[in-house]
Motif scaffolding. Structure first.
Motif, PDB file in Angstrom:
ATOM      1  N   GLY A 118      11.664  -2.517 -35.100  1.00  0.00           N
ATOM      2  CA  GLY A 118      11.639  -2.945 -33.251  1.00  0.00           C
ATOM      3  C   GLY A 118      11.295  -4.436 -33.143  1.00  0.00           C
ATOM      4  O   GLY A 118      11.226  -5.075 -34.357  1.00  0.00           O
ATOM      5  N   PRO A 119      10.776  -4.714 -32.224  1.00  0.00           N
ATOM      6  CA  PRO A 119      10.472  -5.993 -31.819  1.00  0.00           C
ATOM      7  C   PRO A 119       9.223  -6.505 -32.613  1.00  0.00           C
ATOM      8  O   PRO A 119       8.025  -5.886 -32.809  1.00  0.00           O
ATOM      9  N   THR A 120       9.575  -7.713 -33.623  1.00  0.00           N
ATOM     10  CA  THR A 120       8.529  -8.042 -34.503  1.00  0.00           C
ATOM     11  C   THR A 120       8.193  -9.544 -34.473  1.00  0.00           C
ATOM     12  O   THR A 120       9.391 -10.269 -34.422  1.00  0.00           O
ATOM     13  N   ASP A 121       7.022  -9.989 -34.717  1.00  0.00           N
ATOM     14  CA  ASP A 121       6.488 -11.355 -34.516  1.00  0.00           C
ATOM     15  C   ASP A 121       6.822 -12.135 -35.750  1.00  0.00           C
ATOM     16  O   ASP A 121       6.098 -11.603 -36.603  1.00  0.00           O
ATOM     17  N   TYR A 122       7.487 -13.433 -35.805  1.00  0.00           N
ATOM     18  CA  TYR A 122       7.417 -13.939 -36.901  1.00  0.00           C
ATOM     19  C   TYR A 122       7.139 -15.519 -36.695  1.00  0.00           C
ATOM     20  O   TYR A 122       6.958 -15.723 -35.391  1.00  0.00           O
ATOM     21  N   LEU A 131      11.902 -10.999 -33.116  1.00  0.00           N
ATOM     22  CA  LEU A 131      13.063 -10.428 -33.315  1.00  0.00           C
ATOM     23  C   LEU A 131      13.153  -8.784 -33.633  1.00  0.00           C
ATOM     24  O   LEU A 131      11.997  -8.697 -34.138  1.00  0.00           O
ATOM     25  N   ASN A 132      14.317  -8.189 -33.509  1.00  0.00           N
ATOM     26  CA  ASN A 132      14.116  -6.882 -33.803  1.00  0.00           C
ATOM     27  C   ASN A 132      14.236  -6.731 -35.317  1.00  0.00           C
ATOM     28  O   ASN A 132      14.995  -7.456 -36.151  1.00  0.00           O
ATOM     29  N   ALA A 133      13.429  -5.799 -35.853  1.00  0.00           N
ATOM     30  CA  ALA A 133      13.472  -5.707 -37.255  1.00  0.00           C
ATOM     31  C   ALA A 133      13.975  -4.021 -37.689  1.00  0.00           C
ATOM     32  O   ALA A 133      13.849  -3.099 -36.714  1.00  0.00           O
ATOM     33  N   PHE A 175      20.798  -7.464 -33.290  1.00  0.00           N
ATOM     34  CA  PHE A 175      20.274  -5.927 -32.827  1.00  0.00           C
ATOM     35  C   PHE A 175      19.565  -6.331 -31.415  1.00  0.00           C
ATOM     36  O   PHE A 175      18.669  -7.083 -31.339  1.00  0.00           O
ATOM     37  N   ASP A 176      20.187  -5.761 -30.262  1.00  0.00           N
ATOM     38  CA  ASP A 176      19.360  -5.561 -28.980  1.00  0.00           C
ATOM     39  C   ASP A 176      18.698  -4.528 -28.750  1.00  0.00           C
ATOM     40  O   ASP A 176      18.585  -3.578 -29.768  1.00  0.00           O
ATOM     41  N   THR A 177      17.941  -4.361 -27.602  1.00  0.00           N
ATOM     42  CA  THR A 177      17.067  -3.215 -27.456  1.00  0.00           C
ATOM     43  C   THR A 177      17.951  -1.847 -27.550  1.00  0.00           C
ATOM     44  O   THR A 177      17.142  -0.881 -28.104  1.00  0.00           O
ATOM     45  N   PRO A 178      18.836  -1.614 -26.713  1.00  0.00           N
ATOM     46  CA  PRO A 178      19.603  -0.574 -26.782  1.00  0.00           C
ATOM     47  C   PRO A 178      19.930   0.248 -28.087  1.00  0.00           C
ATOM     48  O   PRO A 178      19.996   1.255 -28.570  1.00  0.00           O
ATOM     49  N   PHE A 179      20.537  -0.911 -29.052  1.00  0.00           N
ATOM     50  CA  PHE A 179      20.873  -0.445 -30.423  1.00  0.00           C
ATOM     51  C   PHE A 179      19.831  -0.042 -30.999  1.00  0.00           C
ATOM     52  O   PHE A 179      19.951   1.117 -31.842  1.00  0.00           O
ATOM     53  N   ILE A 180      18.418  -0.800 -30.969  1.00  0.00           N
ATOM     54  CA  ILE A 180      17.446  -0.318 -31.737  1.00  0.00           C
ATOM     55  C   ILE A 180      17.027   1.119 -31.187  1.00  0.00           C
ATOM     56  O   ILE A 180      16.783   1.848 -32.129  1.00  0.00           O
ATOM     57  N   ARG A 203       6.521  -1.496 -27.829  1.00  0.00           N
ATOM     58  CA  ARG A 203       6.907  -2.922 -27.586  1.00  0.00           C
ATOM     59  C   ARG A 203       8.449  -3.083 -27.081  1.00  0.00           C
ATOM     60  O   ARG A 203       8.826  -4.570 -27.109  1.00  0.00           O
ATOM     61  N   MET A 204       9.274  -2.181 -26.576  1.00  0.00           N
ATOM     62  CA  MET A 204      10.588  -2.231 -26.389  1.00  0.00           C
ATOM     63  C   MET A 204      10.891  -3.274 -25.380  1.00  0.00           C
ATOM     64  O   MET A 204      11.797  -3.588 -24.948  1.00  0.00           O
TER      65      MET A 204
END
Length: 225
Positions: A118-122, A131-133, A175-180, A203-204
């Motif tokens: 899911g949403p991950t900080d880099y 970005l989604n991981a 990858f968008d949120t619905p796909f995750i 975090r969605m």
């Protein structure tokens, strides 16, 4: 500019009617950049005849591990090395990030620290991005000639730049949120520990930097065409 998409895997069949397959997601992500696209299903052993069949190459994600003994792995690595030697630009995402590293002499393993979901900080090229991981495998030792340009405390080599010839990312800008959420329903049960899924669900609503990353990928291709 013609981008060849190499697909070493496919999105879950149940999610494709709503989201498309991985190449479709990249074509949407880069759809405003003036590219044309051609797809090769390398998982099904469809390969280009040479790196000159496209002006840039993009390798998508996959459920497979790059260290597994699938028939397509060795010819894909050979094509990566040929493309790198020819100086045709490559972009790799998740599995693509890992297979480019492995093909050029790096080391990829299943990470003992678990999953990123899911949403991950880099920090990527000095800029904080979310970005989604979706991965447990990681590049643990980049190959000679690769420079680490993205990281976080969980993933030390989240983005690699190879002398201007390749730019690769562990996270998924496509990858968008619905796909995750769909992956959590279809691929996570029995595979991804519940504590990782709970953290991702919390975090969605965090915005992801897909547009910024798409522009960076497009700029990389265009500057080297």
């Amino acid at each position: 500019m013609k981008i060849g998409i190499l697909a070493p895997g496919h999105a879950p069949e149940a999610l494709r009617p709503a989201h498309g397959d991985y190449p479709d997601m990249f074509m949407r992500l880069l759809g405003e950049e003036g590219f044309t696209f051609r797809l090769w299903d390398v998982e099904a052993m469809e390969f280009p005849d040479s790196p000159s069949e496209a002006e840039g190459w993009l390798i998508t994600g996959s459920r497979h591990g790059v260290y597994e003994g699938h028939a397509f792995i060795a010819p894909l690595e050979a094509f990566i090395r040929e493309t790198y030697a020819a100086g045709v630009p490559m972009v790799g995402i998740c599995f693509g990030h890992q297979i480019i590293a492995q093909a050029l002499g790096g080391r990829v393993e299943k990470f003992g620290g678990g999953w990123a979901v899911g949403p991950t900080d880099y920090e990527i090229e000095g800029t904080p991005l979310t970005l989604n991981a979706w991965h447990q495998d990681q590049v643990l030792a980049p190959p000679e000639g690769a420079r680490t340009v993205g990281h976080n405390p969980f993933c030390a080599h989240a983005a690699l730049l190879y002398d201007g010839r390749a730019f690769t990312l562990q996270p998924h800008p496509e990858f968008d949120t619905p796909f995750i959420k769909g992956l959590m329903d279809t691929r996570a049960p029995g595979v991804v520990p519940e504590e990782h899924l709970a953290g991702a669900r919390a975090r969605m609503d965090v915005p992801v930097s897909s547009v910024t990353t798409a522009r960076r990928i497009a700029r990389f291709f265009k500057e080297r065409s």
